[in-house]
Design a protein around this motif. Structure first.
Motif, PDB file in Angstrom:
ATOM      1  N   GLU A 118       0.835  -1.201   0.000  1.00 19.14           N
ATOM      2  CA  GLU A 118       0.000   0.000   0.000  1.00 19.14           C
ATOM      3  C   GLU A 118       0.875   1.259   0.000  1.00 19.14           C
ATOM      4  O   GLU A 118       0.622   2.206  -0.745  1.00 19.14           O
ATOM      5  N   ALA A 119       1.927   1.256   0.799  1.00 17.81           N
ATOM      6  CA  ALA A 119       2.838   2.409   0.851  1.00 17.81           C
ATOM      7  C   ALA A 119       3.526   2.619  -0.496  1.00 17.81           C
ATOM      8  O   ALA A 119       3.729   3.753  -0.925  1.00 17.81           O
ATOM      9  N   LYS A 120       3.863   1.524  -1.172  1.00 16.55           N
ATOM     10  CA  LYS A 120       4.494   1.637  -2.497  1.00 16.55           C
ATOM     11  C   LYS A 120       3.560   2.357  -3.467  1.00 16.55           C
ATOM     12  O   LYS A 120       3.993   3.194  -4.250  1.00 16.55           O
ATOM     13  N   ARG A 121       2.283   2.058  -3.402  1.00 18.90           N
ATOM     14  CA  ARG A 121       1.309   2.704  -4.288  1.00 18.90           C
ATOM     15  C   ARG A 121       1.046   4.148  -3.883  1.00 18.90           C
ATOM     16  O   ARG A 121       0.774   4.988  -4.736  1.00 18.90           O
ATOM     17  N   ASP A 122       1.070   4.436  -2.581  1.00 14.98           N
ATOM     18  CA  ASP A 122       0.605   5.727  -2.084  1.00 14.98           C
ATOM     19  C   ASP A 122       1.680   6.788  -1.883  1.00 14.98           C
ATOM     20  O   ASP A 122       1.362   7.971  -1.833  1.00 14.98           O
ATOM     21  N   CYS A 123       2.931   6.413  -1.727  1.00 15.07           N
ATOM     22  CA  CYS A 123       3.929   7.453  -1.441  1.00 15.07           C
ATOM     23  C   CYS A 123       4.110   8.344  -2.675  1.00 15.07           C
ATOM     24  O   CYS A 123       4.125   7.867  -3.806  1.00 15.07           O
ATOM     25  N   PRO A 124       4.181   9.657  -2.469  1.00 12.50           N
ATOM     26  CA  PRO A 124       4.268  10.588  -3.600  1.00 12.50           C
ATOM     27  C   PRO A 124       5.450  10.326  -4.539  1.00 12.50           C
ATOM     28  O   PRO A 124       5.327  10.508  -5.743  1.00 12.50           O
ATOM     29  N   VAL A 125       6.575   9.882  -3.989  1.00 10.83           N
ATOM     30  CA  VAL A 125       7.721   9.613  -4.863  1.00 10.83           C
ATOM     31  C   VAL A 125       7.446   8.381  -5.732  1.00 10.83           C
ATOM     32  O   VAL A 125       7.763   8.373  -6.917  1.00 10.83           O
ATOM     33  N   SER A 126       6.821   7.351  -5.179  1.00 12.85           N
ATOM     34  CA  SER A 126       6.439   6.191  -5.996  1.00 12.85           C
ATOM     35  C   SER A 126       5.526   6.619  -7.136  1.00 12.85           C
ATOM     36  O   SER A 126       5.688   6.180  -8.271  1.00 12.85           O
ATOM     37  N   ARG A 127       4.560   7.471  -6.816  1.00 14.19           N
ATOM     38  CA  ARG A 127       3.637   7.925  -7.861  1.00 14.19           C
ATOM     39  C   ARG A 127       4.376   8.746  -8.909  1.00 14.19           C
ATOM     40  O   ARG A 127       4.087   8.644 -10.100  1.00 14.19           O
ATOM     41  N   ALA A 128       5.348   9.554  -8.478  1.00 13.30           N
ATOM     42  CA  ALA A 128       6.128  10.350  -9.426  1.00 13.30           C
ATOM     43  C   ALA A 128       6.976   9.457 -10.334  1.00 13.30           C
ATOM     44  O   ALA A 128       7.273   9.826 -11.469  1.00 13.30           O
ATOM     45  N   LEU A 129       7.340   8.290  -9.833  1.00 10.44           N
ATOM     46  CA  LEU A 129       8.174   7.356 -10.590  1.00 10.44           C
ATOM     47  C   LEU A 129       7.348   6.300 -11.320  1.00 10.44           C
ATOM     48  O   LEU A 129       7.841   5.230 -11.664  1.00 10.44           O
ATOM     49  N   ALA A 130       6.096   6.602 -11.593  1.00 13.08           N
ATOM     50  CA  ALA A 130       5.182   5.642 -12.220  1.00 13.08           C
ATOM     51  C   ALA A 130       5.685   5.138 -13.570  1.00 13.08           C
ATOM     52  O   ALA A 130       5.297   4.058 -14.007  1.00 13.08           O
ATOM     53  N   GLY A 131       6.564   5.861 -14.222  1.00 14.93           N
ATOM     54  CA  GLY A 131       7.099   5.427 -15.503  1.00 14.93           C
ATOM     55  C   GLY A 131       8.168   4.354 -15.389  1.00 14.93           C
ATOM     56  O   GLY A 131       8.589   3.778 -16.392  1.00 14.93           O
ATOM     57  N   VAL A 132       8.615   4.061 -14.165  1.00 15.24           N
ATOM     58  CA  VAL A 132       9.605   3.003 -13.973  1.00 15.24           C
ATOM     59  C   VAL A 132       8.909   1.670 -14.196  1.00 15.24           C
ATOM     60  O   VAL A 132       7.868   1.386 -13.605  1.00 15.24           O
ATOM     61  N   GLU A 133       9.486   0.865 -15.058  1.00 19.73           N
ATOM     62  CA  GLU A 133       8.880  -0.402 -15.478  1.00 19.73           C
ATOM     63  C   GLU A 133       8.561  -1.337 -14.309  1.00 19.73           C
ATOM     64  O   GLU A 133       7.538  -1.999 -14.289  1.00 19.73           O
ATOM     65  N   GLU A 134       9.447  -1.384 -13.319  1.00 22.14           N
ATOM     66  CA  GLU A 134       9.292  -2.368 -12.242  1.00 22.14           C
ATOM     67  C   GLU A 134       9.718  -1.761 -10.907  1.00 22.14           C
ATOM     68  O   GLU A 134      10.851  -1.301 -10.770  1.00 22.14           O
ATOM     69  N   ILE A 135       8.805  -1.718  -9.942  1.00 19.17           N
ATOM     70  CA  ILE A 135       9.119  -1.318  -8.573  1.00 19.17           C
ATOM     71  C   ILE A 135       8.723  -2.481  -7.671  1.00 19.17           C
ATOM     72  O   ILE A 135       7.556  -2.877  -7.635  1.00 19.17           O
ATOM     73  N   ASN A 136       9.705  -3.043  -6.979  1.00 20.30           N
ATOM     74  CA  ASN A 136       9.491  -4.212  -6.128  1.00 20.30           C
ATOM     75  C   ASN A 136       9.662  -3.834  -4.660  1.00 20.30           C
ATOM     76  O   ASN A 136      10.506  -3.012  -4.330  1.00 20.30           O
ATOM     77  N   VAL A 137       8.873  -4.483  -3.805  1.00 19.13           N
ATOM     78  CA  VAL A 137       9.006  -4.269  -2.362  1.00 19.13           C
ATOM     79  C   VAL A 137       9.247  -5.606  -1.684  1.00 19.13           C
ATOM     80  O   VAL A 137       8.521  -6.574  -1.927  1.00 19.13           O
ATOM     81  N   THR A 138      10.266  -5.645  -0.857  1.00 22.57           N
ATOM     82  CA  THR A 138      10.496  -6.759   0.049  1.00 22.57           C
ATOM     83  C   THR A 138      10.358  -6.199   1.446  1.00 22.57           C
ATOM     84  O   THR A 138      11.078  -5.259   1.821  1.00 22.57           O
ATOM     85  N   ALA A 139       9.384  -6.723   2.207  1.00 18.53           N
ATOM     86  CA  ALA A 139       9.104  -6.197   3.547  1.00 18.53           C
ATOM     87  C   ALA A 139       9.336  -7.274   4.583  1.00 18.53           C
ATOM     88  O   ALA A 139       8.835  -8.389   4.453  1.00 18.53           O
ATOM     89  N   ARG A 140      10.109  -6.908   5.620  1.00 19.15           N
ATOM     90  CA  ARG A 140      10.418  -7.860   6.675  1.00 19.15           C
ATOM     91  C   ARG A 140      10.138  -7.218   8.025  1.00 19.15           C
ATOM     92  O   ARG A 140      10.654  -6.133   8.328  1.00 19.15           O
ATOM     93  N   LEU A 141       9.328  -7.881   8.788  1.00 18.47           N
ATOM     94  CA  LEU A 141       9.000  -7.429  10.132  1.00 18.47           C
ATOM     95  C   LEU A 141      10.092  -7.925  11.073  1.00 18.47           C
ATOM     96  O   LEU A 141      10.427  -9.109  11.081  1.00 18.47           O
ATOM     97  N   MET A 142      10.650  -7.021  11.843  1.00 18.17           N
ATOM     98  CA  MET A 142      11.711  -7.365  12.794  1.00 18.17           C
ATOM     99  C   MET A 142      11.073  -7.659  14.155  1.00 18.17           C
ATOM    100  O   MET A 142      10.111  -7.030  14.542  1.00 18.17           O
ATOM    101  N   GLY A 143      11.648  -8.578  14.881  1.00 18.33           N
ATOM    102  CA  GLY A 143      11.135  -8.957  16.193  1.00 18.33           C
ATOM    103  C   GLY A 143      11.530  -8.046  17.302  1.00 18.33           C
ATOM    104  O   GLY A 143      12.100  -7.037  17.222  1.00 18.33           O
TER     105      GLY A 143
END
Length: 143
Positions: A118-143
């Motif tokens: 959701e953050a990848k879709r919503d952050c203004p910089v992600s939206r500004a970079l919409a022309g980038v072919e591939e944006i990947n997110v790897t998210a890891r919750l730390m204990g």
């Protein structure tokens, strides 16, 4: 809302020239060159600045989403890797990998990953970079 600024000056031709860039009103000033951009030379480059901006924006956005869902983050740390590749159109940013780690009490890994998407879709910089072919997110919750 606000307007932010940056500036740059380039002197010389592409391969032999050199430049200096400034973020904001002098918060950061750095040298850049053909070597720092397309090789492994000293200095910074536009892609590193995009990576830093994207990591900062994404981390803030994800922390905000966590708080809105009743799980304020202790911390969210993101590394952005911007891949500049040669294409038929010339050098192109084709991929960005966002690697994020969060310390968020009271949430499980699946929900953390869902909110990271959701953050990848919503952050203004992600939206500004919409022309980038591939944006990947790897998210890891730390204990």
């Amino acid at each position: 809302m606000t307007t932010r600024n940056g500036s740059a000056e380039w002197r010389g031709d592409l391969r032999g020239g050199a430049g200096e860039l400034t973020v904001g009103d002098g918060v950061f000033t750095g040298a850049y060159s053909f070597s720092s951009r397309f090789e492994e030379g000293a200095g910074t480059n536009p892609e590193e600045l995009i990576a830093g901006a994207h990591a900062a924006c994404f981390s803030m956005s994800l922390a905000n989403i966590m708080a809105e869902h009743g799980h304020p983050a202790e911390s969210v740390r993101t590394i952005a890797k911007v891949h500049l590749r040669e294409t038929d159109a010339g050098p192109t940013i084709q991929r960005i990998d966002l690697e994020t780690e969060g310390r968020v009490p009271g949430i499980d890994q699946d929900h953390f990953a869902e909110h990271a998407d959701e953050a990848k879709r919503d952050c203004p910089v992600s939206r500004a970079l919409a022309g980038v072919e591939e944006i990947n997110v790897t998210a890891r919750l730390m204990g």
